[in-house]
Design an enzyme around this catalytic site. Structure first.
Site, PDB file in Angstrom:
ATOM      1  N   HIS A 127      -3.587  -5.459   1.337  1.00  0.00           N
ATOM      2  CA  HIS A 127      -3.160  -5.820   2.686  1.00  0.00           C
ATOM      3  C   HIS A 127      -3.572  -7.268   2.949  1.00  0.00           C
ATOM      4  CE1 HIS A 127      -2.095  -1.782   4.112  1.00  0.00           C
ATOM      5  NE2 HIS A 127      -3.170  -1.333   3.488  1.00  0.00           N
ATOM      6  N   CYS A 160       0.834  -1.200   0.000  1.00  0.00           N
ATOM      7  CA  CYS A 160       0.000   0.000   0.000  1.00  0.00           C
ATOM      8  C   CYS A 160       0.872   1.256   0.000  1.00  0.00           C
ATOM      9  CB  CYS A 160      -0.980  -0.034   1.163  1.00  0.00           C
ATOM     10  SG  CYS A 160      -2.351   1.148   0.975  1.00  0.00           S
TER      11      CYS A 160
END
Length: 479
Positions: free
Chosen positions: A434, A331
């Site tokens: 994630h 991310c």
């Protein structure tokens, strides 16, 4: 049965509220009861995607412990720190620009009706609601604006446990001082003191618990031994800075611990993978000897990138990559690995990237929050074992990332819709998803092994409190 609310209060942050709440959720669920967790307000950059938006990771795991579907009502207000004096406000799963801009004292009264409504809805649907407080209920400078501790306890008529970290020292003073500073009418809500993280012979505590009971009228109902490896991430806002290894070390994974690190809980499974040492790095010296370097998520990507450069970590990461060492960005970490961060809306700030992936990230006003399942394409080099592996995870980000138009030869997408990218050499991987290390298929592909299941972890927590609470206390809290 009438819905009962059990609340875990703490004398300090880090006392053990989050994991004890999870343990209680599983203990009551194993009695055949319908259980839900609740925390009115959480301050954390560890968040999970659920139906309707995002909630704090602690409440997500507590819901799983309760065998419940995670729900935005379980954490109606989430504060995600972006600077020392500024947090993004998430109300009922959605970012609120209005509340983010509002002073926190004014915000409390504004959001209380929705907090109370969320709690009441959970009470109507469940046999037991296990509530977690925040910090301490005796912060007298905050009592007038309290929406997470005693106000919640009163609203729910909760039966409260007060837990303290005895390993810090001063536990009995913490318990007595907290009790003394609580309004007298609220003290009646306390049903027991809990000593957490005790080392040694519990009989040596006498006569302190008895003296404390004589002063307060409240018994110490549990002395919980120190148990570092309970399997859950530390409480929100508490950074577990120790390195961890399971068995003889064959691979060291160093995660860069920048100031606004987010979703660090997704690395928890690595603590229990045989042969893997998980370490947190803030200096170049702490990256030395790492087999893999991981740049995790960030709540302030450009700010954390500036910090990383100030520590000299950028040069250490570049040198590691130049030697062929494996680098992973997740991310915000993916965004840092690119060529540039572009911020036309003033969300995060412009910055040059580390230049290890041929990517450009533009921060958009709209936030992407969703569950995703995808399959890796063909990967090479250090990450080849992930080729064709399906992964389930979640996205939480403002950035939109694409290949630099003049550098297409230096890397390529390895997952649909730009969810993952790899450099041409094959040792640098960037991923928007994630949860890579929480996915059983990915763990097996990377390490040939898997961490214990969450269900086994939750059962272990329930067994632990069952063994260490005084007989009848847990059942008595809901009688």
């Amino acid at each position: 049965m009438t819905t009962r609310c059990v609340m875990v209060l703490g004398t300090t942050s880090g006392a053990g509220k989050s994991w004890l709440t999870a343990a209680l959720c599983r203990w009551y669920a194993r009695q055949g009861l319908k259980v839900a967790p609740f925390k009115a307000q959480n301050m954390s950059n560890n968040a999970r995607v659920v139906g309707g938006g995002e909630i704090g990771s602690a409440q997500y795991f507590q819901a799983l412990a309760a065998r419940a579907v995670p729900d935005v009502r379980m954490n109606p207000l989430l504060l995600k720190p972006e600077r020392d004096t500024h947090s993004q406000v998430v109300l009922m799963g959605q970012v609120s620009a209005e509340l983010t801009a509002m002073p926190w004292r004014g915000r409390s009264e504004r959001v209380w009706p929705q907090i109370a409504q969320a709690l009441d809805a959970l009470r109507a649907e469940n046999d037991v609601v296990v509530i977690e407080g925040a910090g301490s209920p005796a912060e007298i400078n905050l009592m007038a604006s309290d929406i997470v501790n005693l106000r919640v306890a009163r609203h729910a008529d909760a039966r409260c446990l007060l837990v303290t970290d005895i390993d810090r020292g001063g536990a009995f003073a913490h318990l007595y001082g907290t009790w003394a500073l609580m309004p007298e009418s609220d003290r009646a809500l306390l049903r027991g003191f809990v000593l957490n993280k005790f080392r040694g012979d519990a009989s040596l505590l006498a006569p302190a618990p008895q003296q404390l009971q004589a002063l307060t009228g409240i018994a110490t109902v549990a002395t919980l031994p120190m148990w570092r490896e309970h399997g859950l991430p530390e409480e929100d806002g508490v950074f577990d800075d120790r390195s961890h290894a399971s068995g003889a070390v064959t691979r060291t994974v160093a995660v860069v611990a920048y100031p606004r690190i987010s979703n660090l809980d997704e690395f928890q499974p690595l603590k229990n993978v045989p042969g893997v040492r998980l370490a947190w790095a803030r200096t170049p010296a702490e990256l030395a000897g790492a087999d893999w370097i991981v740049l995790p998520g960030s709540k302030h990507t450009s700010g954390d990138l500036a910090w990383l450069r100030a520590q000299g970590l950028d040069r250490a990461i570049a040198a590691h990559a130049a030697r062929g060492g494996a680098v992973l960005g997740v991310c915000g970490g993916l965004q840092m690995l690119g060529e540039a961060l572009v911020d036309p809306h003033g969300i995060d700030g412009n910055a040059p990237g580390l230049g290890l992936l041929p990517l450009v990230t533009v921060f958009e006003r709209e936030k992407t929050v969703r569950h995703r399942a995808a399959v890796f394409g063909q990967l090479g080099g250090a990450w080849a074992s992930l080729s064709n592996v399906p992964v389930a995870g979640y996205e939480i980000h403002h950035g939109q990332t694409a290949i630099h138009p003049q550098m297409a030869q230096d890397g390529h997408a390895v997952m649909p819709e730009g969810l993952a990218w790899q450099n041409a050499r094959g040792n640098v991987l960037g991923l928007y998803l994630h949860g890579l290390f929480e996915d059983a298929a990915a763990l097996h592909a990377l390490f040939g092994a898997a961490a214990p299941t969450l269900d086994a972890t939750f059962d272990g927590l329930a067994d632990f409190i069952d063994n260490h609470f005084e007989a009848g206390v847990l059942q008595g809290l809901i009688a």
